[in-house]
Design an enzyme around this catalytic site. Structure first.
Site, mmCIF file in Angstrom:
data_model
loop_
_atom_site.group_PDB
_atom_site.id
_atom_site.type_symbol
_atom_site.label_atom_id
_atom_site.label_comp_id
_atom_site.label_asym_id
_atom_site.label_seq_id
_atom_site.Cartn_x
_atom_site.Cartn_y
_atom_site.Cartn_z
ATOM 1 N N GLU B 120 0.735 56.984 17.855
ATOM 2 C CA GLU B 120 0.767 57.785 19.071
ATOM 3 C C GLU B 120 2.122 58.458 19.259
ATOM 4 O OE1 GLU B 120 -2.201 58.592 20.129
ATOM 5 O OE2 GLU B 120 -0.885 59.615 21.570
ATOM 6 N N SER B 206 8.944 57.142 -1.925
ATOM 7 C CA SER B 206 7.724 57.952 -1.861
ATOM 8 C C SER B 206 7.008 58.169 -3.185
ATOM 9 C CB SER B 206 8.025 59.313 -1.246
ATOM 10 O OG SER B 206 8.645 59.187 0.003
ATOM 11 N N HIS B 335 -4.850 58.988 6.109
ATOM 12 C CA HIS B 335 -3.812 58.691 5.122
ATOM 13 C C HIS B 335 -2.457 58.587 5.828
ATOM 14 C CE1 HIS B 335 -1.089 58.945 1.735
ATOM 15 N NE2 HIS B 335 -0.562 60.042 2.249
ATOM 16 N N SER B 336 -2.186 59.506 6.731
ATOM 17 C CA SER B 336 -0.928 59.503 7.476
ATOM 18 C C SER B 336 -1.123 60.409 8.680
ATOM 19 C CB SER B 336 0.210 60.053 6.616
ATOM 20 O OG SER B 336 0.057 61.461 6.448
#
Lengths: 392, 444
Positions: B120, B206, B335-336
């Site tokens: 959020e 990453s 996913h993100s």
């Protein structure tokens, strides 16, 4: 016609004797000349002594580090590795074919001496070799990885650039792989062609977080390699393969360190600064001698030794004195490391420059096989560039 | 004769001593005809019987037959609880004490609560990016609980529950996501790239699958150090397609490393479903190809994950060999925050997993049926965990970011002179142009 077949026969027998010195013997048969000048087929050219485009010049023996022994480049590497494994019980050496001694004999005897858990073969996988080495280093142990030829380092590029180089920075210094050293044979060798001759230092120069080091001789190699292994940052150590057997010097038996990121002024001079690294240092040494003899020009010769982080101060100090700079490397001209040196020097020493900075490098082509003598930045090209700079 | 016996011991009973004998003959400048007749005959006939290739230990076959990959009936999925949280086979019940199982439950739910709030917060522009762990909490907590606290963890990016189980404070999760002065990573990376030295959790990066061969190297070093330590390496089924995964598996097997490869097969790599990621029987089926002990488990069954990881750990350390665990699960979230998964999958599919097969619900059913948890405690815990998260969140938001001088440190262990010059040049630049930079939010 008969003369040609006689020389062809002689050539075939010589080829059977081995590929080394191919060009020397070829010239000796007169066949090369007959190719160039058909009219004079059959005449023998005098055999030349030199097999390569340079003559290795050993440095004077140093007594500073105790007893010395005659070693060639690969033996000096073995000596450094031997010292490392003796001092550091966590140190391990791994890569393709290192167990039996290595394709260039750099690890001969080490497995027998230190055990198969410390000197071992890995599967044929460069990205695995470097990734594996990073993991060892993350635990704090010393990892000495070998990539069989610098030409094959590219599968490991991601692990080197995205991982090893960034490990400390991205973790906020919680983790690092400083005890990783990657060694790899580098540079032209007379017949290596595209995939056994490359000098890829420029690709890695663009990568903050790693160090790239290239020695010119056995004495330099041992001291620099030991410094790389002990350095707290991941290091790539490129070994000029053409010097493995050709370069012979007195090298201390005990360990010693040569500092990283320090260029060496190996000859002082006043008229022009010559910068190179690895094999090319010997080329420019000869160029300096030619310049002195033919032009009365005094050259200052600098061996850069560490490509990154590089010793800007030593180079700039020299150019401020001489006003002229020539940089030479085998790697292709465009984007080669000479461009970085040139750019920095013109920023720092602009008003001191008497002539544009000269770069004598390989052409912007892949490294060719049969055309190697035309490709490499030999002493004639360097001499010619120097002459133009003097006359600017 | 002695040669033949010692050769058999070196190569095993199935290989013949013939190649060794022939080599010895050659070395002595002898030929086979100079051997006694009985040995000549024995060699000739034994050459016919069995293959001599160094590359494989196998029998001959004279029928042309391709091996059919079995993807219809793949490697079975080990589970302990059914979807209603009931133990199926009592002998597989790990019989964990109540407080441990409650810790499982609280770790998973606290993670879930933190995920909701931080997701959020990205939507509201408070943090730049976030990745949730919805649906995969069981894989994290079940495996983490089966390890020692000192076992080294290499993760991919969706393993925050491992850190949660190891009691990584909410303050530090938030600090990393906000990149504030408390971030141990010094604000260098995007959110969810956690790392913790004290909890032996290597900082996330990453690039995918790069951690796999690294984990193998760390395991090798642990073996050499006689540390009685295992390394666990997490990755998704998508990352398993990378060359680094192949490299890692092969190195772990050939170099005999005490490592657990833990694959979270959650059905998607961003939008790419498994049918486009591989054509074989998932990741578990690859293990035997490398010579690796492998198992497939129900990743939403925290006890199955626990049991498999526990046994893998015991044997990896005792036997110095790798283990591959493929935990089947489902990525309930996007996913993100940069992804909207309704673009490539149906809401019904997601709802099924959220409602019918969720690791948290299944464990809750188990706890309720044991009488170890009830509705009162559930309500109280929800309130308490939400309060803890909100407090940490508000504090994290108020803190300053680290000093811009920290942009330059840790590139090397020591700062090179040229980099120091660049650092000084930024400082000078900010003196003149500082008003155009968000200096108020940063520490001096």
């Amino acid at each position: 016609m008969a003369a040609v077949s006689v020389t062809a026969g002689r050539l075939l027998r010589l080829r059977a004797a081995g590929a080394e010195g191919y060009w020397r013997r070829l010239r000796g048969t007169g066949l090369a000349r007959s190719f160039l000048q058909p009219a004079s087929a059959g005449e023998d050219a005098a055999q030349t002594r030199q097999v390569a485009h340079f003559t290795f010049q050993p440095d004077p023996e140093t007594r500073e580090y105790g007893q010395t022994q005659k070693m060639n480049l690969f033996q000096s590497i073995t000596s450094a590795l031997d010292n490392s494994l003796a001092k550091d019980p966590t140190a391990v050496i791994f890569g393709e074919d290192v167990a039996f001694g290595g394709v260039f004999r750099c690890t001969v005897g080490l497995r027998d001496k230190y055990g198969k858990d410390r000197v071992f073969n890995t599967p044929l996988c460069e990205q695995g070799i470097v990734g594996f080495g990073i993991g060892i280093a993350v635990t704090g142990a010393t990892a000495i990885a070998e990539i069989q030829f610098a030409d094959y380092i590219f599968p490991a590029f991601d692990q080197i650039v995205n991982e090893a180089a960034k490990y400390r920075y991205r973790s906020g210094d919680l983790f690092n792989c400083g005890s990783l050293t990657i060694r790899s044979p580098w540079g032209c060798v007379g017949h290596g062609a595209l995939y056994h001759s490359q000098s890829p230092e420029a690709f890695f120069a663009h990568c903050p977080g790693i160090k790239v080091v290239i020695p010119r001789s056995p004495f330099q190699a041992k001291g620099l390699l030991l410094s790389c292994i002990e350095d707290k940052n991941p290091c790539i150590f490129f070994e000029p393969k053409i010097l493995y057997r050709a370069a012979v010097e007195q090298v201390p038996v005990e360990p010693y360190n040569i500092p990283l990121s320090q260029a060496e002024v190996i000859q002082e001079g006043s008229d022009v600064t010559l910068v190179a690294w690895g094999t090319q240092v010997h080329v420019i040494r000869e160029v300096a001698a030619m310049a002195q003899e033919k032009l009365g020009v005094s050259c200052e010769i600098i061996d850069l030794r560490t490509i990154i982080p590089w010793d800007v101060d030593t180079v700039c100090k020299s150019v401020i004195k001489t006003g002229r700079l020539l940089i030479s490397h085998e790697a292709p001209l465009t984007g080669g490391f000479a461009s970085e040196i040139s750019s920095t020097v013109q920023e720092e020493c602009f008003l001191n420059l008497e002539a544009p900075i000269s770069r004598v490098c390989g052409y912007d082509t892949p490294f060719p096989h049969i055309f190697e003598p035309f490709y490499i930045p030999d002493k004639w090209k360097c001499y010619d560039a120097l002459r133009k700079m003097i006359n600017y | 004769m002695a040669l033949a016996i010692s050769a058999a011991r070196v190569w095993g009973p199935r290989r013949q001593a013939v190649p060794l004998l022939l080599r010895q003959l050659g070395a002595r400048g002898l030929t086979r005809s100079q051997l006694p007749r009985w040995q000549q005959q024995q060699q000739f006939s034994s050459l016919d019987d069995k293959p001599q290739f160094p590359g494989a230990s196998a029998e001959f076959i004279d029928k042309l037959e391709f091996i059919q990959p079995n993807v219809i009936s793949g490697i079975p999925i080990y589970r302990v609880m059914d979807r209603q949280g009931q133990i199926i086979n009592p002998s597989e019940d790990p019989h964990l004490p109540q407080e441990k199982v409650l810790k499982f439950y609280q770790s998973m739910t606290l993670l879930n609560t933190m995920d909701r709030i931080l997701y959020e917060s990205q939507r509201q522009g408070r943090i730049s990016f976030y990745m949730t762990n919805y649906g995969e909490e069981g894989t994290h907590v079940g495996s983490a609980a089966a390890l020692e606290n000192t076992d080294l963890v290499f993760g991919q990016y969706r393993e925050a529950g491992v850190l949660m189980y190891r009691d990584y404070p909410l303050e530090l999760f938030m600090a990393q996501c906000y990149g504030n002065v408390s971030d141990r990573g010094k604000g260098r990376q995007m959110p969810v790239h956690y790392g913790c030295k004290e909890r032996h959790f290597v900082t996330i990066s990453s690039p995918l699958a790069t951690q796999i061969p690294q984990a193998v190297g760390a395991a090798y070093a642990a073996k050499r150090a006689n540390a009685n330590r295992v390394v666990i390496c997490y990755f998704g089924e998508g990352a398993a397609s990378e060359g680094d995964a192949h490299a890692g598996f092969n190195f772990a097997a050939t170099l005999e490393c005490p490592i657990i490869f833990f694959c979270r097969n959650n059905g998607y790599a961003i939008s790419t479903p498994t049918s486009e990621q591989y054509r074989g029987d998932g990741i578990a089926a690859r293990g035997p190809g490398y010579g690796i002990m492998s198992i497939r488990v129900d990743g939403n069954d925290v006890f199955a994950v626990y049991n498999a990881t526990k046994e893998a750990r015991r044997r990896a350390v005792a036997e110095n060999q790798p283990f591959l665990i493929e935990a089947m699960t489902y990525r309930i979230g996007h996913h993100s925050t940069s992804d909207d998964s309704s673009a490539y999958r149906s809401v019904d599919e997601v709802n099924y997993w959220d409602k019918q097969d969720h690791p948290i619900s299944r464990l809750r059913h188990f706890l309720l049926s044991r009488g170890w948890w009830d509705e009162e405690q559930e309500k109280a815990w929800r309130k308490q965990s939400r309060k803890k998260v909100m407090e940490a969140f508000e504090q994290a938001e108020r803190k300053l970011k680290p000093s811009p001088s920290l942009l330059f440190s840790d590139v090397y262990q020591e700062m090179p002179p040229q980099l120091r010059k660049q650092q000084e040049s930024l400082a000078r630049h900010l003196q003149t142009y500082g008003e155009h930079y968000p200096l108020d939010h940063f520490d001096k």
